[in-house]
Motif scaffolding. Structure first.
Motif, mmCIF file in Angstrom:
data_model
loop_
_atom_site.group_PDB
_atom_site.id
_atom_site.type_symbol
_atom_site.label_atom_id
_atom_site.label_comp_id
_atom_site.label_asym_id
_atom_site.label_seq_id
_atom_site.Cartn_x
_atom_site.Cartn_y
_atom_site.Cartn_z
ATOM 1 N N GLY A 59 0.819 -1.204 0.000
ATOM 2 C CA GLY A 59 0.000 0.000 0.000
ATOM 3 C C GLY A 59 0.849 1.249 0.000
ATOM 4 O O GLY A 59 0.396 2.293 0.431
ATOM 5 N N VAL A 102 -1.305 -1.319 -7.183
ATOM 6 C CA VAL A 102 -1.028 -2.289 -6.120
ATOM 7 C C VAL A 102 0.155 -3.162 -6.557
ATOM 8 O O VAL A 102 1.102 -3.407 -5.807
ATOM 9 N N SER A 104 -3.126 3.977 1.604
ATOM 10 C CA SER A 104 -4.512 3.953 1.131
ATOM 11 C C SER A 104 -5.490 4.516 2.160
ATOM 12 O O SER A 104 -6.670 4.662 1.862
ATOM 13 N N TYR A 163 -2.300 5.658 -6.963
ATOM 14 C CA TYR A 163 -1.466 5.654 -5.773
ATOM 15 C C TYR A 163 -0.682 6.964 -5.726
ATOM 16 O O TYR A 163 0.471 7.030 -6.097
#
Ligand code: SF4
Ligand code: SF4
Lengths: 444, 263
Positions: free
Chosen positions: A106, A125, A299, A419
């Motif tokens: 993460g 991921v 996250s 991300y």
């Protein structure tokens, strides 16, 4: 068979040790900051946070106590089995006296490193897990002696190849259709192969006795988990983020100790129910999260956004393999014979899983039913469907889920992101508008 | 009787609306410049003057818009989508879909008869669906922004623009100019490209009639014509679409004021 020369050189480019060390250090520092910041925010959001949460705060430090413990246990001869995905049979790892840890990443910063060898179309991921491996950042990945790799989506399938540059990888091949008569049989074979591999790695036989013990241990964990979940059904006595952290620490903590700590937390919370001591206003819109796994710590931007938004939302339940899906279903054994236990394990890991890598003639019905049931039980006001770019399975299944929720008159919002921390501002606008909408609906 | 104010902290302009008894009684706008708070204070002052109301009479101020976090003077905030839904049904009681195309972004909201948002969609990532796109293209075409719309209406067809990203579209436009394509047709192509972006976003959300278009770009006949063509439906446009956010926020402020009176 790959030749010796090829070994370790399939994907990962050569990097100078100094660069690896520098990146490892800087990302680790950044990650520790994120962890600290997340915990601070969780504390601030809930002035009277239960004492029992402190334990989970401590375990949430990925580079802290738990890492040290595992290191020590390894020196004492224990083996560590990493797994990338919810399909790995934890009970068997425990039965062979090995340590199970989940290794998906993460971290936002490592996704950039993964970009060096992977196209940006791949979900973050995966890119982030590869990046973490490139600079040896993930303590649990590093400590693993072997990794169970269920081949569920394309990203994971190729991830297994990349990680095979470093570690023994044990593939598992879950069927995409669960309910054909022959598929459970196929899956049992997969489970049996993993059993042999675990036994070989650890040198410990999985016996009727130790498997029974392991199953019971995990049943206790699911029991504690359900106790916590029950507390989330009524007026808020725990914030969503805190409950999510509790869930997620089970992925790398010692399961027995974790179970005990969850029960301690529940003791505290049950008192609060009696005293009507709430973690936030009881009329806060109740949100369900579903979609791509949300992995600690970066996250947490999503639950942070929801619970710090104006108007505020409360995450009461999720349908994610990084959350409520992990521990919801125990292995159900009728008779404690070896073959019955193995059947029960196979069934639990296949049938109970609602991952969108499954399908059937009617679509991924189990997931839909799971969501509908939870919406009713937890009195959900609205659903946030979280998808990271490149996560095709979840992105595609959205329309199917939305149709069902529209019929139920439950608003659902598709929150897509990457991300990165940079889009928090934009996401805030969207999340706030959604929560405002839920609040306005509650007004009428 | 409730007097309330809505402040829309846009990226280019701050807009203020004052309402009294559900009627807009004062409005004003100011360029943001480098001091958004000052601009907002000034706009508020002017709007009060316009309404002949003193600041003390205002019971509640609600802020909205991209710069909402800076609005320290506000009593509450509302999302841009929430404000749009309120304003859309205020302008036209039959409105069930509100499209808002501003300088920097585009969004669409579905709402019920009370102006409560039911669903929404935002395009925040790409400038090609927003007002700055037209500005950039007008510059490339060397025509005044205000003239673009009228120009486009004279086109018989649209010149082909492939790129829908501002940066690439700009170079497309430059090469069309070099090929001496008529400016009218290039202008139409620009509006078509933008309408395409906006309409595909709205179609994703789904359209419930009646449809209202608000935001600065709703004033542009060129864009409106292209959007109508793309959506294949009539679109309602209020007299002063640029004030939608501020009016919506003022209506929310009125509701909040009433609610706190009850408490
Ligand atoms: S979403 Fe499915 S494939 Fe992805 S990690 Fe979870 S269970 Fe595995
Ligand atoms: S299921 Fe989605 S998030 Fe998980 S690895 Fe596959 S693509 Fe990535």
């Amino acid at each position: 068979m790959a030749s010796e020369i090829e070994k370790g050189t399939k994907y990962i480019p050569e990097m100078a040790q100094t660069e690896i060390d520098d990146l490892n250090k800087s990302i680790k520092t950044a990650s520790l900051k994120v962890i600290e910041d997340n915990i601070e925010r969780m504390k601030k959001a809930w002035k009277n946070r239960p004492q029992a949460m402190e334990y989970f705060d401590e375990i949430s430090n990925l580079f802290g106590k738990r890492q040290e413990e595992i290191k020590q246990q390894k020196t004492a001869g224990k083996k560590v089995v990493g797994y990338s995905c919810i399909f790995a049979p934890i009970e068997m790892i425990l039965a062979a006296d090995a340590i199970p840890v989940r290794v998906g990443s993460g971290w936002y910063d490592t996704a950039k490193l993964g970009d060096r060898i992977m196209p940006v179309e791949i979900c973050p991921v995966i890119r982030s897990t590869v990046g973490a491996k490139m600079v040896s950042l993930s303590p649990f990945l590093e400590l693993s002696d072997a990794i169970v790799m269920p081949l569920t989506c394309d990203g994971r399938t190729k991830l297994s190849e990349i990680l095979a540059d470093y570690k023994p990888i044990w593939h598992m091949n879950p069927p995409r259709v669960k309910d054909d008569p022959h598929t459970l049989g196929m899956w049992k074979q997969e489970i049996m192969v993993i059993k042999e591999k675990i036994e070989k790695l650890t040198g410990n036989k999985i016996t009727r006795k130790n498997l029974k013990e392991a199953i019971e241990k995990m049943q206790q964990a699911t029991k504690a988990f359900r106790r916590l979940q029950d507390l989330r059904k009524g007026n808020p006595v725990i914030n969503g983020r805190d409950a999510m952290l509790v869930n997620q620490t089970s992925l790398w903590d010692d399961v027995e100790r974790w179970t005990q700590k969850v029960n301690e937390l529940c003791d505290e919370l049950e008192k609060r129910v009696e005293q009507k001591e709430h973690s936030t206003y009881p009329d806060t819109p109740r949100v369900m999260l579903t979609g791509t796994p949300m992995i600690w710590p970066d996250s947490w931007k999503v639950p942070n956004l929801i619970e710090e938004s104006n108007p505020q939302g409360l995450v009461v339940v999720d349908e994610q393999c990084s959350g409520d899906r992990i521990l919801y279903d125990p292995v159900g054994v009728d008779e404690w014979t070896m073959s019955d236990m193995l059947d029960a394990i196979s069934e639990r890991y296949l049938m109970a899983c609602t991952c969108p890598c499954f399908t059937s003639e009617h679509g991924n019905e189990d997931r839909i039913n799971w969501i509908i049931d939870r919406i009713k039980e937890y009195k959900v006001d609205g659903v946030i469907y979280y998808v990271v770019r490149g996560c095709i399975l979840y992105a595609m299944e959205y329309q199917r889920i939305k149709r069902v929720l529209d019929k139920m008159n439950i608003p659902v919002y598709y929150l897509d992101t990457e991300y990165t921390r940079e889009d928090v501002g934009q996401m805030k606008t969207r999340v706030e508008a959604f929560l405002e909408m839920l609040e306005a609906r509650m007004d009428i | 009787m409730v007097v309330s104010a809505g402040v829309d902290m846009g990226t280019q302009r701050v807009k203020v609306a004052i309402i009294k008894d559900k009627q807009v009684v004062g409005k004003a706008q100011e360029f943001v410049g480098f001091e958004p708070i000052k601009a907002a204070e000034k706009a508020l002052e002017e709007a009060l003057k316009d309404a002949s109301i003193s600041r003390d009479e205002i019971e509640h101020i609600t802020a909205t818009g991209a710069g909402v976090d800076m609005a320290t003077f506000a009593d509450s905030t509302v999302s841009m989508m929430g404000a749009d839904a309120k304003a859309g049904t205020y302008f036209f009681s039959s409105a069930r879909t509100v499209i808002d195309v501003g300088a920097e972004d585009a969004r669409a909201v579905k709402c019920d008869e009370y102006g409560i948002m039911q669903d929404f969609i935002v395009n925040a990532r790409c400038a090609a669906g927003a007002g700055t796109f037209i500005e950039a293209m007008a510059r490339a075409l060397e025509v005044e922004l205000e003239d673009m719309g009228a120009l486009s209406l004279h086109a018989e067809r649209a010149s082909p623009i492939n790129a829908s990203c501002v940066i690439f579209a700009e170079s497309d436009v430059v090469s069309l100019i070099h090929r001496e394509e008529p400016k009218t047709e290039i202008a139409r192509a620009i509006f078509d490209a933008m309408a395409e972006r906006v309409s595909s976003m709205v179609k994703r959300l789904g359209i419930n009639p009646d449809v209202v278009l608000v935001g600065g770009v709703a004033k542009d006949v060129g864009f409106v014509t292209s959007l109508k063509r793309r959506l294949g439906i009539e679109i309602l446009i209020p007299k002063e679409p640029i004030y939608a956010g501020a009016i919506g926020a003022a209506l929310v402020a009125a509701r909040k004021a009433k609610r706190s009176r009850r408490q």
